[in-house]
Scaffold this motif. Sequence first.
Motif, PDB file in Angstrom:
ATOM      1  N   THR A   1      20.249  69.294  85.950  1.00 55.58           N
ATOM      2  CA  THR A   1      21.490  69.755  86.571  1.00 55.58           C
ATOM      3  C   THR A   1      22.170  70.823  85.717  1.00 55.58           C
ATOM      4  OG1 THR A   1      21.783  67.595  87.622  1.00 55.58           O
ATOM      5  CG2 THR A   1      23.702  69.013  87.500  1.00 55.58           C
ATOM      6  N   VAL A   2      22.134  70.664  84.390  1.00 63.34           N
ATOM      7  CA  VAL A   2      22.705  71.681  83.509  1.00 63.34           C
ATOM      8  C   VAL A   2      21.935  72.996  83.653  1.00 63.34           C
ATOM      9  CG1 VAL A   2      23.121  72.328  81.104  1.00 63.34           C
ATOM     10  CG2 VAL A   2      23.616  70.007  81.872  1.00 63.34           C
ATOM     11  N   LEU A   3      20.608  72.916  83.682  1.00 62.04           N
ATOM     12  CA  LEU A   3      19.805  74.130  83.835  1.00 62.04           C
ATOM     13  C   LEU A   3      20.052  74.789  85.192  1.00 62.04           C
ATOM     14  CD1 LEU A   3      16.430  72.954  82.237  1.00 62.04           C
ATOM     15  CD2 LEU A   3      18.070  74.597  81.289  1.00 62.04           C
ATOM     16  N   GLU A   4      20.253  74.000  86.229  1.00 59.49           N
ATOM     17  CA  GLU A   4      20.601  74.563  87.538  1.00 59.49           C
ATOM     18  C   GLU A   4      21.962  75.265  87.463  1.00 59.49           C
ATOM     19  OE1 GLU A   4      20.636  71.449  90.407  1.00 59.49           O
ATOM     20  OE2 GLU A   4      18.662  70.689  89.809  1.00 59.49           O
ATOM     21  N   ALA A   5      22.938  74.561  86.887  1.00 55.83           N
ATOM     22  CA  ALA A   5      24.300  75.099  86.839  1.00 55.83           C
ATOM     23  C   ALA A   5      24.385  76.340  85.969  1.00 55.83           C
ATOM     24  CB  ALA A   5      25.257  74.024  86.315  1.00 55.83           C
ATOM     25  N   ALA A   6      23.445  76.519  85.047  1.00 52.57           N
ATOM     26  CA  ALA A   6      23.453  77.699  84.179  1.00 52.57           C
ATOM     27  C   ALA A   6      22.972  78.953  84.905  1.00 52.57           C
ATOM     28  CB  ALA A   6      22.576  77.450  82.949  1.00 52.57           C
ATOM     29  N   HIS A   7      22.376  78.784  86.076  1.00 55.36           N
ATOM     30  CA  HIS A   7      21.988  79.936  86.889  1.00 55.36           C
ATOM     31  C   HIS A   7      23.261  80.497  87.527  1.00 55.36           C
ATOM     32  CE1 HIS A   7      20.230  82.330  90.094  1.00 55.36           C
ATOM     33  NE2 HIS A   7      19.038  82.162  89.552  1.00 55.36           N
ATOM     34  N   PRO A   8      23.537  81.786  87.392  1.00 53.93           N
ATOM     35  CA  PRO A   8      24.812  82.328  87.879  1.00 53.93           C
ATOM     36  C   PRO A   8      25.097  82.022  89.347  1.00 53.93           C
ATOM     37  CG  PRO A   8      23.660  83.952  86.560  1.00 53.93           C
ATOM     38  CD  PRO A   8      22.713  82.810  86.736  1.00 53.93           C
ATOM     39  N   GLN A   9      24.098  82.155  90.206  1.00 57.03           N
ATOM     40  CA  GLN A   9      24.339  81.894  91.635  1.00 57.03           C
ATOM     41  C   GLN A   9      24.647  80.424  91.876  1.00 57.03           C
ATOM     42  OE1 GLN A   9      22.948  83.419  94.965  1.00 57.03           O
ATOM     43  NE2 GLN A   9      22.632  85.500  94.253  1.00 57.03           N
ATOM     44  N   ILE A  10      23.856  79.549  91.280  1.00 56.24           N
ATOM     45  CA  ILE A  10      24.041  78.118  91.507  1.00 56.24           C
ATOM     46  C   ILE A  10      25.333  77.641  90.862  1.00 56.24           C
ATOM     47  CG2 ILE A  10      23.035  75.836  91.141  1.00 56.24           C
ATOM     48  CD1 ILE A  10      20.283  77.265  91.025  1.00 56.24           C
TER      49      ILE A  10
ATOM     50  N   ALA B   1      17.181  81.314  93.896  1.00 56.59           N
ATOM     51  CA  ALA B   1      18.019  80.272  93.304  1.00 56.59           C
ATOM     52  C   ALA B   1      17.545  78.890  93.738  1.00 56.59           C
ATOM     53  CB  ALA B   1      19.477  80.483  93.705  1.00 56.59           C
ATOM     54  N   ARG B   2      17.162  78.744  94.987  1.00 56.93           N
ATOM     55  CA  ARG B   2      16.667  77.444  95.462  1.00 56.93           C
ATOM     56  C   ARG B   2      15.362  77.080  94.757  1.00 56.93           C
ATOM     57  NH1 ARG B   2      18.598  76.128 100.928  1.00 56.93           N
ATOM     58  NH2 ARG B   2      16.499  75.952 101.795  1.00 56.93           N
ATOM     59  N   ALA B   3      14.509  78.079  94.521  1.00 54.87           N
ATOM     60  CA  ALA B   3      13.264  77.820  93.795  1.00 54.87           C
ATOM     61  C   ALA B   3      13.556  77.362  92.369  1.00 54.87           C
ATOM     62  CB  ALA B   3      12.401  79.080  93.773  1.00 54.87           C
ATOM     63  N   TRP B   4      14.619  77.929  91.764  1.00 57.12           N
ATOM     64  CA  TRP B   4      14.966  77.533  90.403  1.00 57.12           C
ATOM     65  C   TRP B   4      15.394  76.065  90.355  1.00 57.12           C
ATOM     66  CZ3 TRP B   4      13.971  78.274  85.706  1.00 57.12           C
ATOM     67  CH2 TRP B   4      14.803  77.792  84.682  1.00 57.12           C
ATOM     68  N   VAL B   5      16.086  75.578  91.376  1.00 60.93           N
ATOM     69  CA  VAL B   5      16.467  74.163  91.428  1.00 60.93           C
ATOM     70  C   VAL B   5      15.220  73.291  91.368  1.00 60.93           C
ATOM     71  CG1 VAL B   5      17.495  72.360  92.857  1.00 60.93           C
ATOM     72  CG2 VAL B   5      18.614  74.593  92.666  1.00 60.93           C
ATOM     73  N   ILE B   6      14.224  73.614  92.163  1.00 61.59           N
ATOM     74  CA  ILE B   6      12.981  72.837  92.168  1.00 61.59           C
ATOM     75  C   ILE B   6      12.272  72.957  90.831  1.00 61.59           C
ATOM     76  CG2 ILE B   6      10.815  72.441  93.389  1.00 61.59           C
ATOM     77  CD1 ILE B   6      13.381  71.964  95.037  1.00 61.59           C
ATOM     78  N   ALA B   7      12.303  74.156  90.263  1.00 66.51           N
ATOM     79  CA  ALA B   7      11.639  74.376  88.977  1.00 66.51           C
ATOM     80  C   ALA B   7      12.255  73.510  87.880  1.00 66.51           C
ATOM     81  CB  ALA B   7      11.722  75.848  88.597  1.00 66.51           C
TER      82      ALA B   7
ATOM     83  N   PHE C   1      11.046  69.855  88.202  1.00 69.46           N
ATOM     84  CA  PHE C   1       9.677  69.679  87.735  1.00 69.46           C
ATOM     85  C   PHE C   1       9.608  69.764  86.212  1.00 69.46           C
ATOM     86  CE2 PHE C   1       5.840  71.900  86.238  1.00 69.46           C
ATOM     87  CZ  PHE C   1       4.907  70.894  86.470  1.00 69.46           C
ATOM     88  N   GLU C   2      10.179  70.813  85.632  1.00 73.00           N
ATOM     89  CA  GLU C   2      10.089  71.005  84.188  1.00 73.00           C
ATOM     90  C   GLU C   2      10.789  69.876  83.433  1.00 73.00           C
ATOM     91  OE1 GLU C   2      11.264  72.261  80.197  1.00 73.00           O
ATOM     92  OE2 GLU C   2      12.582  71.804  81.909  1.00 73.00           O
ATOM     93  N   SER C   3      11.902  69.370  83.962  1.00 75.64           N
ATOM     94  CA  SER C   3      12.604  68.276  83.294  1.00 75.64           C
ATOM     95  C   SER C   3      11.810  66.981  83.371  1.00 75.64           C
ATOM     96  CB  SER C   3      14.003  68.091  83.900  1.00 75.64           C
ATOM     97  OG  SER C   3      14.835  69.188  83.569  1.00 75.64           O
TER      98      SER C   3
ATOM     99  N   GLU D   1      30.600  78.410  83.833  1.00 73.86           N
ATOM    100  CA  GLU D   1      31.660  77.400  83.864  1.00 73.86           C
ATOM    101  C   GLU D   1      31.124  76.057  84.328  1.00 73.86           C
ATOM    102  OE1 GLU D   1      35.901  76.418  86.117  1.00 73.86           O
ATOM    103  OE2 GLU D   1      34.950  78.376  86.394  1.00 73.86           O
ATOM    104  N   ALA D   2      30.236  76.079  85.327  1.00 74.41           N
ATOM    105  CA  ALA D   2      29.689  74.822  85.846  1.00 74.41           C
ATOM    106  C   ALA D   2      28.890  74.092  84.783  1.00 74.41           C
ATOM    107  CB  ALA D   2      28.815  75.104  87.068  1.00 74.41           C
ATOM    108  N   ALA D   3      28.088  74.821  83.999  1.00 74.49           N
ATOM    109  CA  ALA D   3      27.312  74.182  82.936  1.00 74.49           C
ATOM    110  C   ALA D   3      28.235  73.582  81.881  1.00 74.49           C
ATOM    111  CB  ALA D   3      26.366  75.198  82.307  1.00 74.49           C
TER     112      ALA D   3
END
Length: 486
Positions: free
Chosen positions: A38-47, A114-120, A123-125, A186-188
Amino acid sequence: MTTGTTGPADDAPLFGAESQFSAFFDDPRWALAMIRATVLEAAHPQIGAALVDNSTFVAHPWRRLRNTFLSMRRMFDADPAVREREAARLNRLHARMSGSDSRGRAYDAMDRAARAWVIATLFESAVTMCRLSGQPLDRVTMERMYAEYRAFLAALDGDAGELPADLHDFWPYFDGVVENVLENTEAARVILYRLFDHLPAPALLAGAPTLWAAGRAVVSPLIGAITVASLPEPYRRRAGLPEMPGAPTAMQGAYLAAGLTRFLPAGWINAGTIIETLSLSPGSDDPRARTVTALHARMKQASALLRLLTPLRGDTGDGTAPAAPGEGRRMAEEFFRQVLDQTGDGHLDWPDLAAMARELATRLDLDEPEETRLYDAFAAWWRELQAALDTDGDGRVSAGEYAAAVPSLAGPALIRVAEVLFDATDKDGNGAIDADEYRALFRTAFHRDLTITDGTYGRSAFVGDFLSFMSGRRTNTPYDPLLADA
C-alpha cells in the motif's frame, strides 16, 4: 492476450482455491506485505493523489480493509462470472475518480499504467515477504504467481499489456518505476506516520479507548519502522525516509515470527473470520456476537484498570468526551467528523458524499443502474449542501460553516437520497424492507427501537429515520455504524 485460467508450469488454475494467491490469503505475513504494498502504491503520484482526494482509509480504515478483502476474494474466485462482475464494479468505482494533485498534475484512477503498478506492488511484496521470512519462492512458483497477477490485471483492463509478459523482464520494470516514478507523496506519509498513530479502534474494541490507545502507542511506531525498513532502498533514499536503529532486525524478526504460523494446524487462522469478527458490534444478533460481547466486557474491565493506573486527560472511560450539561444530541462538530467527513481531511466536499454512496452500494452489492441512481442522488444532495453551507465560496464546507448553519438541514435532495436508498434495499420491490433486506444494509437484525408491527420496515418510517440521522438529530440508531464506523 489471454486472461489466464491455467498456470504456465503445471496447468493448475490461476484463480480459485488452488491458486498461489489463495494460499497466501490466510497467511499472517500477508498483513505486513499488504501494508508495504500500500505504501508503494501510494508513493505513485497518480495513485497517491487519488487516495488523498477520494479514499476513506484514514477515517474508516477497518471498513476499507473489509471491503478490500471482499473485493480481492471476488477477483480471485474460481467462477469467471464472479470475477467479471467484481471487475465491472471496480471499473465503475475507479471511473468516478479523477482530478489533479496539489501540484496541478492530473490523475485518473483508470490510468492503465497506474493500475498495473498496483498489481505489481502486490506481486513484488508477496515475493519479498517470503524472502524476508526465510521461505523464498522457487522459480516455478514465482512464475506461476506472476501469471496469476497478470491474469488479475487482465480481468480489470481486458489485457495485461502494461505488465511485462515475462517474469525476467518484470524486475527491471519494477526497479525503473521505483527509481524514476515514485515520490514521497502525502498519501505515503499518511500511511507511514499518521494512519497507525491515529488508527481508530475496530468495533470489538470501541468501548475500551484507553486500552486501545495504550496498545496503539506501542505497536504503531514498530509497524512504521518495520514497513520503512522493508521498502526498496532506492525509494527510501529518494524519499528521505529515516531508518531507525535496529529496524532491519525487527523487520526480519516480525516476518520470521509470522512465518512460523505455517506450523499451526490448517484452518486455525482465517482472515475472513478475523475481519468479520473485528467488524461486529457488541449486541449484534450475529451468533459470534456472544463471544464478542464477552470479549468486549473483558476489554472494558482491562481498560478501566489501565485508566486507574495511567489516567488519560479528558477521558471519561467510555470513549466519549465529557458531556456538557443539558446536551441532548451529538454536537454538530462531532457529527461532521464522524459521519460527513468520510475522507478525514477536515472538510466536506463531493468525495465525502461519493464515499457514502460507495459504501452503501458495496453493502447492497448494487449493479447498474441502481448504483448510478444512488450516486446521482448523493451528487444532488452535495449541490444542495454546497449552495446552502459554503459561505466562503471555496467549493467545500468546513466544520465551522456546518456548525454555524442549521445542522438539521434536510432538504428535498436528502429526501431523494433516502428514497433511492430505500428502493435499492427493497430488492423485491414490494414497498417494504423485510428482515433479510434489512440485514443486507445494516448487517444485523431489525433494531429493537424500530416500531415494526408486520415484520417489515415501511418507506415512510425508513425515510424519516434516515433523515433524522443524516441531519444529526438522532443518535444510537442502526444508522450510526452504517456510515460512521471505523
